[in-house]
Design an enzyme around this catalytic site. Structure first.
Site, PDB file in Angstrom:
ATOM      1  CB  THR A   1      -0.924  -0.009   1.271  1.00 27.83           C
ATOM      2  OG1 THR A   1      -1.898  -1.302   1.255  1.00 27.83           O
ATOM      3  CG2 THR A   1      -1.806   1.143   1.363  1.00 27.83           C
TER       4      THR A   1
ATOM      5  CD  GLN B   1      -2.509 -11.091  -4.078  1.00 25.97           C
ATOM      6  OE1 GLN B   1      -2.172 -12.449  -3.950  1.00 25.97           O
ATOM      7  NE2 GLN B   1      -3.204 -10.389  -3.282  1.00 25.97           N
TER       8      GLN B   1
ATOM      9  CB  THR C   1      14.789   4.305  12.554  1.00 24.91           C
ATOM     10  OG1 THR C   1      15.098   5.378  13.173  1.00 24.91           O
ATOM     11  CG2 THR C   1      16.131   3.143  13.039  1.00 24.91           C
TER      12      THR C   1
ATOM     13  CG  HIS D   1       1.256  -9.285   4.421  1.00 24.93           C
ATOM     14  ND1 HIS D   1       0.368  -9.727   4.314  1.00 24.93           N
ATOM     15  CD2 HIS D   1       1.454  -8.031   3.941  1.00 24.93           C
ATOM     16  CE1 HIS D   1      -0.557  -8.745   3.838  1.00 24.93           C
ATOM     17  NE2 HIS D   1       0.303  -7.675   3.305  1.00 24.93           N
TER      18      HIS D   1
ATOM     19  CB  SER E   1       3.226  -6.865   0.434  1.00 24.07           C
ATOM     20  OG  SER E   1       3.042  -6.023   1.646  1.00 24.07           O
TER      21      SER E   1
ATOM     22  CB  CYS F   1      -7.355  -4.475   1.123  1.00 26.41           C
ATOM     23  SG  CYS F   1      -6.113  -5.611   1.565  1.00 26.41           S
TER      24      CYS F   1
END
Ligand code: PMP
Length: 373
Positions: A70, A178, A234, A198, A196, A320
């Site tokens: 995102t 995906q 950071t 995850h 991403s 989402c």
């Protein structure tokens, strides 16, 4: 438990968690501190970034760590629009895009940009003739997902890039969230790529924006020194090393994993096709990892909760999504009923034949029960 919601997120791999934990314990220093703990962390960050680049075969690209896809999508869309406003105010996306693209486009539209949605064909592929018709000298960005999250359509990115290349002031962004770890990606075919961690058994909270080095965009997040001038803050070293580990575990095995998932997909689809009220929404352009279907006259939530009672986890559509109605599925089928009743099974390479057989069995029981009601 049978977990078939891998496109929403995957269950982190133990080996990835181990890398995360070890980095937390052994590398506590801030990557940008001048003392030895900082230097040690900086070296590890460089090692992880080099490894990621090597795994993905990146040479003329820069890697920007983000909190996920995102943020990567927001960074490209807003970063290009802010930087290149004088060049033009036109963006082209597809109706298959994730809400992180669509909602960002809605925002940009309110800021005066013109957003066009390229048509998709019956099989879900981008209509190249429509793209040629829409693109013009004011187009500064085309953003297309390599594989969309609902139907799993794999787009022909090379063909899209050829069109974009005729417009030197326009860039191509590919949302690869995906696609990463499932299909081979040639980064020469695009200017930007989002992903991403995850979705590939990594941790939640880390993603990448891959950007051609020579393209400059405006920052989304301003702040202190980080690993990239494009994103202040950071650097989250344990997340970075865990992403490296996740990629290391999946990228070399793409072909074998794909074959395995293809086998699982065939059994599932053959099983679903036996029921006359089931409509398979995935097309022959969908990757085997995603099976999208609808059951006539049955609410997807009812079905999903009935499956959940048997400890089988699937989803209605993209986790989402911002509404119950799928614009992506409507774009392909032009049918309200199908667009508001889709169910998604999303597989991963860790799923087994036994799980698939069990699913088919339980599906039959629930289908019969719900049909009798
Ligand atoms: N793009 C696509 C195609 C996705 O499937 C997702 C996640 N569902 C995202 C972007 C957003 O990813 P994240 O959750 O990491 O922000």
């Amino acid at each position: 438990m049978i977990y078939f919601d891998n496109s929403a997120t995957t269950i982190p791999d133990e080996r990835v968690i181990e890398t995360f934990n070890k980095t937390c314990v052994n590398y506590p220093g801030n990557v940008n501190s001048l003392h030895s703990l900082g230097i040690k962390s900086k070296e590890l960050e460089k090692y992880a970034t080099d490894k990621i680049k090597k795994l993905l075969n990146l040479s003329s690209e820069e890697v920007i760590y983000t909190s996920g896809a995102t943020e990567a999508n927001n960074t490209v869309l807003k970063g290009i629009c802010s930087r290149y406003r004088e060049r033009g105010n036109h963006i082209i996306v597809s109706p298959l895009e994730h809400s992180s693209i669509i909602e960002t486009c809605n925002y940009l539209e309110r800021k005066g940009f013109i957003i066009d949605y390229v048509k998709v064909k019956d099989d879900g592929l981008i209509d190249i003739d429509d793209l040629k018709r829409l693109i013009n000298d004011k187009t500064i960005l085309v953003s297309i997902s390599y594989v969309d999250s609902e139907l799993g359509i794999r787009q022909k990115i090379k063909d899209i890039k050829k069109i974009v290349d005729d417009y030197p002031k326009c860039y191509l962004h590919v949302d690869g969230t995906q696609a990463i770890g499932k299909i081979e990606i040639d980064f020469n075919d695009m200017d930007f790529f989002s992903m991403s961690g995850h979705k590939i058994f990594g941790m939640k909270g880390i993603g990448l924006l891959i950007k051609k080095k020579n393209i400059v965009i405006d920052n989304l997040i301003h702040g202190g020194k980080s690993s990239s001038v494009y994103r202040g803050g950071t650097p989250p070293l344990p997340l970075i090393t865990s992403l490296m580990r996740a990629l290391e575990l999946i990228i070399p095995n793409i072909k074998d994993n794909y074959r395995h998932v293809e086998e699982l997909n065939k059994i599932l689809v053959d099983g679903l096709k036996k029921y006359d009220k089931v409509h398979i929404n995935s097309t022959d352009r969908s990757i085997p990892y995603i099976i999208n279907f609808s059951i006539e006259n049955i609410k997807p939530e009812t079905f999903i909760h009935a499956m959940e009672e048997k400890e089988i986890y699937i989803s209605t559509r993209s986790a989402c999504s911002t509404s119950d109605y799928s614009k992506a599925i409507y774009a392909v089928y032009g049918d309200d009923k199908i667009a508001s009743s889709s169910i998604r099974i999303s597989l991963c390479y860790k799923n087994t034949l036994e799980e698939v057989k069990k699913f088919t069995e339980v599906f039959g029981e629930i289908y019969s029960k719900l049909m009798l009601k």
